[in-house]
Write a protein that holds these residues in place. Structure first.
Motif: not given
Length: 221
Positions: A8-12, A58-62, A97-100, A184-188
């Motif tokens: 989702g788009a980043m928050g402010e 992207r679905d950040r949780a997934a 995301p790397t927290e998980a 660690v990258l996003h796909p693509g």
């Protein structure tokens, strides 16, 4: 040659954090020849814009769950024992995301360390679960047999393009000689066309995304 493992788009506030990091790091030129430095500086705005567009879809949780699952398997595949060390990092809002991942590795009995940026832009390390963030020393990375690093992009020859601070290029010179280093990258974001590369740039062995692990050639290693 390179090979892939994986099924989702980043928050402010997050956007401001991103801009802060960019502002602090984009002025870094250091030892890179001017042509290479200029090529990197020219590439970053497009890569950052593409990443923001990617994150919005992207679905950040997934992604977090998938990256954590692959990271646990990667630690086993690279021979990190229970009680062994993985060097990772705490992702910015636009980064994968790397927290998980940190939590899953720790739950498996692996010691996780994350960087603390020093005034000279070098990296110290600490335990992310330590509220005091007690510094472990710049050489703490030498204990890690797996090192997960942030990047804006990487190419199939092992070149990693970061945000321009040079922090990881210095820190990686202190890694264990047998350590595997993955961006660690996003796909693509793994590219087949070469990225600009200077003599001081430390290569990566592969890329970790929510879709799996891709090993690269590290032609310069």
């Amino acid at each position: 040659m390179f090979a892939t493992l994986g099924d989702g788009a980043m928050g402010e506030t997050g956007a401001m954090q991103e801009r802060d990091v960019e502002a602090r790091e984009l002025d870094h030129a250091r030892a890179a020849p001017r042509a290479v430095h200029d090529a990197k500086a020219a590439a970053r705005p497009g890569l950052l814009a593409a990443r923001r567009a990617t994150v919005a879809g992207r679905d950040r949780a997934a992604d977090a769950a998938a990256i954590a699952s692959y990271a646990v398997r990667l630690a086993a595949a690279t021979g990190v024992p229970r009680g062994g060390t993985v060097a990772a990092y705490e992702a910015l809002p636009s980064e994968p995301p790397t927290e998980a991942t940190l939590a899953a590795l720790a739950a498996g009995g692996i010691r996780v360390i994350v960087p603390v940026t020093l005034p000279d832009r070098d990296l110290d390390w600490c335990d992310p679960a330590d509220p005091a963030r007690t510094p472990l020393g710049r050489d703490a990375i030498a204990a890690a047999r797996l090192v997960l690093v942030p990047a804006l992009a990487a190419d199939t020859g092992g070149t990693r393009l970061g945000r321009g601070g040079g922090s990881y290029d210095r820190a990686l010179t202190r890694r264990h000689r047998d350590a595997r280093v993955l961006a660690v990258l996003h796909p693509g974001e793994l590219r087949t066309d070469p990225l600009p590369c200077g003599d001081h740039d430390e290569p990566v062995d592969g890329v970790l995304t929510a879709e799996g692990v891709t090993w690269v050639s590290r032609a310069r290693a």
